[in-house]
Design a protein around this motif. Structure first.
Motif, PDB file in Angstrom:
ATOM      1  N   ALA A 171       1.538  -2.887  13.638  1.00 56.25           N
ATOM      2  CA  ALA A 171       1.160  -3.392  12.317  1.00 56.25           C
ATOM      3  C   ALA A 171       1.159  -2.253  11.316  1.00 56.25           C
ATOM      4  CB  ALA A 171      -0.216  -4.056  12.352  1.00 56.25           C
ATOM      5  N   THR A 172       1.212  -2.639  10.043  1.00 61.64           N
ATOM      6  CA  THR A 172       0.929  -1.698   8.954  1.00 61.64           C
ATOM      7  C   THR A 172      -0.496  -1.965   8.497  1.00 61.64           C
ATOM      8  OG1 THR A 172       3.222  -1.643   8.200  1.00 61.64           O
ATOM      9  CG2 THR A 172       1.547  -0.982   6.621  1.00 61.64           C
ATOM     10  N   VAL A 173      -1.260  -0.912   8.308  1.00 66.33           N
ATOM     11  CA  VAL A 173      -2.650  -1.065   7.871  1.00 66.33           C
ATOM     12  C   VAL A 173      -2.863  -0.226   6.620  1.00 66.33           C
ATOM     13  CG1 VAL A 173      -5.076  -0.795   8.472  1.00 66.33           C
ATOM     14  CG2 VAL A 173      -3.425  -1.455  10.236  1.00 66.33           C
ATOM     15  N   ILE A 174      -3.463  -0.840   5.612  1.00 67.50           N
ATOM     16  CA  ILE A 174      -3.802  -0.157   4.363  1.00 67.50           C
ATOM     17  C   ILE A 174      -5.297  -0.294   4.140  1.00 67.50           C
ATOM     18  CG2 ILE A 174      -3.465  -0.126   1.864  1.00 67.50           C
ATOM     19  CD1 ILE A 174      -0.656  -1.267   2.357  1.00 67.50           C
ATOM     20  N   ILE A 175      -5.969   0.823   3.897  1.00 73.20           N
ATOM     21  CA  ILE A 175      -7.403   0.813   3.619  1.00 73.20           C
ATOM     22  C   ILE A 175      -7.595   1.153   2.151  1.00 73.20           C
ATOM     23  CG2 ILE A 175      -9.651   1.803   4.204  1.00 73.20           C
ATOM     24  CD1 ILE A 175      -8.498   2.531   6.939  1.00 73.20           C
ATOM     25  N   ALA A 176      -8.233   0.264   1.422  1.00 75.63           N
ATOM     26  CA  ALA A 176      -8.430   0.477  -0.014  1.00 75.63           C
ATOM     27  C   ALA A 176      -9.645  -0.298  -0.487  1.00 75.63           C
ATOM     28  CB  ALA A 176      -7.191   0.036  -0.793  1.00 75.63           C
ATOM     29  N   ASP A 177     -10.418   0.339  -1.360  1.00 80.11           N
ATOM     30  CA  ASP A 177     -11.570  -0.307  -2.009  1.00 80.11           C
ATOM     31  C   ASP A 177     -12.511  -0.952  -0.997  1.00 80.11           C
ATOM     32  OD1 ASP A 177     -10.552   0.392  -4.529  1.00 80.11           O
ATOM     33  OD2 ASP A 177      -9.308  -1.404  -4.585  1.00 80.11           O
TER      34      ASP A 177
END
Length: 673
Positions: free
Chosen positions: A566-572
């Protein structure tokens, strides 16, 4: 050919026109509002002129400011895009008076087709088939209701000057007609400055098929085949494709010739779209003619290989059409999906926010590739309440419809968008839906397939939670030693970022919130082995994370011997997991930040779901209300949104008046139960 073109629009169409004009060697001028000072279309042009405030009426609808911008920059022509002033007769006249070429049809054609009722009268004379209905000038409410009763329900009330699904209401019975008429007229006046409506029989299970026409000043007029735009929500198109599934050559020819007849009836010049409603047996009826380029024009470009914006510019310069009817052919199948900042699970309510991440699969401009993206925003831009919430259009082409469907599903799965809610997951379900895949199409497909398209939200799986935890560990600087250290590497426990402890045991608990659910996931590291505890079940856990921390992590997890990517993005404070199974967003639980959540909850209050303007109030303090009663109507992003009572009760206080602007989350009405 003129050498300087002003683009009197914004967003993806302004970028699209700028790209074609640049390819043709033309100098381009952008206009922009306060909200669009750093917009993508401004950067795409050679020159930019500020024309006013963020509200469209203070900028993009200001004829005087746009004409003055053209004068200041020496622009010899103005392309209106679509929306705003693209079908405004007064704007076309103002361009002519200023000696500026209007890239569009003559004033007379805009006027003839600008009123749906007048256009239908004209089409009847030209022999184009019409839906039974009332298209006259009498706008008395009682008279219109009599006409609707005589036509028979269900009927469709439609803004005479409208388009884009604005000012339209389906009425199922006579008892609901008066209320729908008031709402329709109000929205029509707000969107088009004209509250005149027409009444038509509402056809059951119809398809929406439109024909792209093009005419020049030399007497040539052609049709560039059809587009099927049946898949709609709230009368606005969601998916468009060309050619229309199941279209026979005989019907294509009949509809094309009818569309050309419609164009010739008004001495049309330039790009136009003749829209038809089509019954299951193939009978078709004229709905309206849009005297401009359409949002969905790329699917026509993809199957014909012609740049329609270039055609527009050449015709506006007095050149003949680049191809005759006999030279036009169809190659392959194309589908367009409109990517919107909206929440399909909440009535397609628009979403406001900043695009922290926005990435599309590899794509091209124009017609020379199988995947194309027409976009007007970029990462870092804000989706504001002032304009349509479209992010981009994704267009794919295949050798046939099946291949196009497969490519669209894959491309949708490769989009990475963080910062606002989007319809991407919904579009993927729609593309993969059995009815759509089998071309079982009609304008109520989304409602008809509601249960399949809006399945109950499933809780995050163990695999998704494992992917999220791996990304959070990587953000902490942790690594899984079993998968990241070579056998030849020196065994120095102090230098390994794998949770090594003198005691030999390391553990941590992560809290992740999904809607109202709270997941607690424990991880343990003992003797160089990781274990993930989910729902009290221990699972062997290895992972590899590559890419930039937070922003774009490629995560590979092995959970009890099964690999997951998977692609994982952590933001806010949120973890966004983009996996083959879909998209999941999980909020990182902060025990301190959430300690007072319950005590701070506000009971009995109704809050604004987005920034907007109060345009109607139906209650006042002291009124008794029943669950589902309409309390007020907000206007935001060019659409009306009705706020209803969540339960029976009494209105204690109304905090705003009609005409007030409200912010996202503002308390609107207090109700006691």
């Amino acid at each position: 050919m003129f050498n300087t073109l002003l683009i009197a629009n914004r967003g993806e169409i302004a970028c699209r026109v700028a790209a074609t004009a640049r390819r043709m060697g033309l100098r381009t001028v952008a206009v922009y509002s306060d909200a669009d000072a750093r917009a993508r279309h401004v950067a795409a042009c050679d020159t930019a002129v500020h024309i006013g405030g963020s509200e469209p009426r203070a900028s993009y609808l200001r004829v005087d400011a746009i004409i003055e911008a053209a004068r200041q920059t020496g622009a010899q022509a103005i392309h209106p895009g679509y929306g705003f002033l693209s079908e405004n007769e007064g704007f076309a006249e103002a361009c002519a008076a200023a000696g500026i070429v209007f890239v569009g049809p003559p004033n007379s054609a805009i006027a003839a087709m600008g009123s749906k009722s007048a256009a239908k009268t004209l089409m009847a004379k030209a022999g184009v088939p019409l839906v039974p209905g009332y298209h006259g000038d009498n706008q008395d409410a009682a008279f219109l209701q009599e006409q609707a009763d005589a036509i028979g329900y269900p009927v469709l009330i439609k803004a005479s000057a409208g388009g884009g699904g604005k000012g339209m209401r389906i009425v199922e019975n006579s008892a609901h007609f008066a209320e729908a008429l008031v709402s329709c007229k109000r929205e029509a006046a707000s969107s088009f400055g004209d509250d005149k409506v027409l009444i038509e029989r509402y056809l059951q299970k119809p398809r929406h098929i439109e024909i792209q026409v093009f005419a020049d000043t030399h007497g040539n007029c052609v049709y560039l085949f059809e587009r099927d735009c049946s898949v709609q929500r709230r009368h606005q198109k969601v998916l468009e494709e060309a050619p229309a599934p199941g279209m026979t050559e005989e019907r294509r020819s009949a509809m094309g010739e009818a569309a050309v007849a419609a164009a010739r009836a008004v001495n049309y010049v330039g790009a136009g779209t003749v829209e038809f409603i089509v019954e299951p047996d193939g009978r078709f009826y004229f709905m309206e003619m849009n005297t401009r380029l359409q949002v969905e024009h790329p699917v026509t470009e993809m199957i014909t290989g012609h740049d329609l914006v270039e055609w527009q510019l050449r015709v506006a310069a007095g050149q003949p059409l680049p191809a005759s009817q006999q030279e036009l052919t169809i190659t392959g199948h194309a589908i367009e999906a409109r990517i919107y900042a909206e929440n399909p699970d909440n009535g397609f309510l628009p979403s406001i926010g900043t695009l922290g991440t926005l990435r599309f699969p590899p794509h091209v401009e124009f017609t020379d590739g199988d995947i194309r993206v027409d976009g007007g925003v970029k990462a870092g831009d804000t989706i504001s309440p002032f304009y349509d919430p479209m992010i981009a259009k994704l267009i794919v082409r295949g050798a046939d419809r099946d291949q196009a469907l497969a490519r669209m599903a894959r491309a949708l799965g490769e989009i990475r968008c963080v910062g606002v809610q989007t319809n991407i997951a919904f579009l993927k379900r729609l593309i993969e839906d059995q009815a759509f895949a089998q071309a079982d199409l009609d304008t109520s497909l989304i409602e008809r397939r509601h249960d399949a398209l809006f399945p109950p939200a499933a809780p995050a799986s163990e695999k998704v939670l494992a992917l999220a935890v791996a990304a959070l560990l990587a953000r902490q600087g942790m690594a899984c030693s079993d998968t990241n250290r070579s056998a030849a590497a020196p065994i120095d426990p102090w230098s390994l970022p794998d949770g090594w402890r003198v005691s030999g045991d390391y553990g941590q608990v992560f809290g992740l919130i999904e809607d109202s659910s709270h997941h607690e996931i424990a991880i343990h590291h003992v003797e160089r082995r990781w274990t993930l505890m989910v729902n009290n079940q221990p699972l062997a856990f290895d992972w590899t994370v590559t890419g930039a921390a937070d922003n774009d992590m490629k995560v590979r997890v092995r959970l009890d011997g099964h690999d997951i990517l998977a692609t994982v993005i952590i933001a806010d404070g949120r973890v966004h997991v983009f996996a083959a199974s879909g998209i999941k967003t999980l909020q990182i639980h902060d025990a301190v930040a959430h300690a007072d959540d319950e005590s701070s909850a506000h009971d009995g209050g109704l809050t604004a779901p987005m920034p907007g303007k109060i345009i109607s109030l139906t209650v006042k303090a002291g009124d008794k209300v029943t669950r589902g009663d309409a309390l007020l109507v907000m206007e935001a992003m060019k659409m009306e949104h009705t706020i209803t009572a969540p339960a029976d009760g009494t209105v204690e206080e109304v905090f705003f008046n009609v005409g007030d602007q409200v912010t996202d989350g503002a308390e609107l009405i207090s109700i006691s139960q």
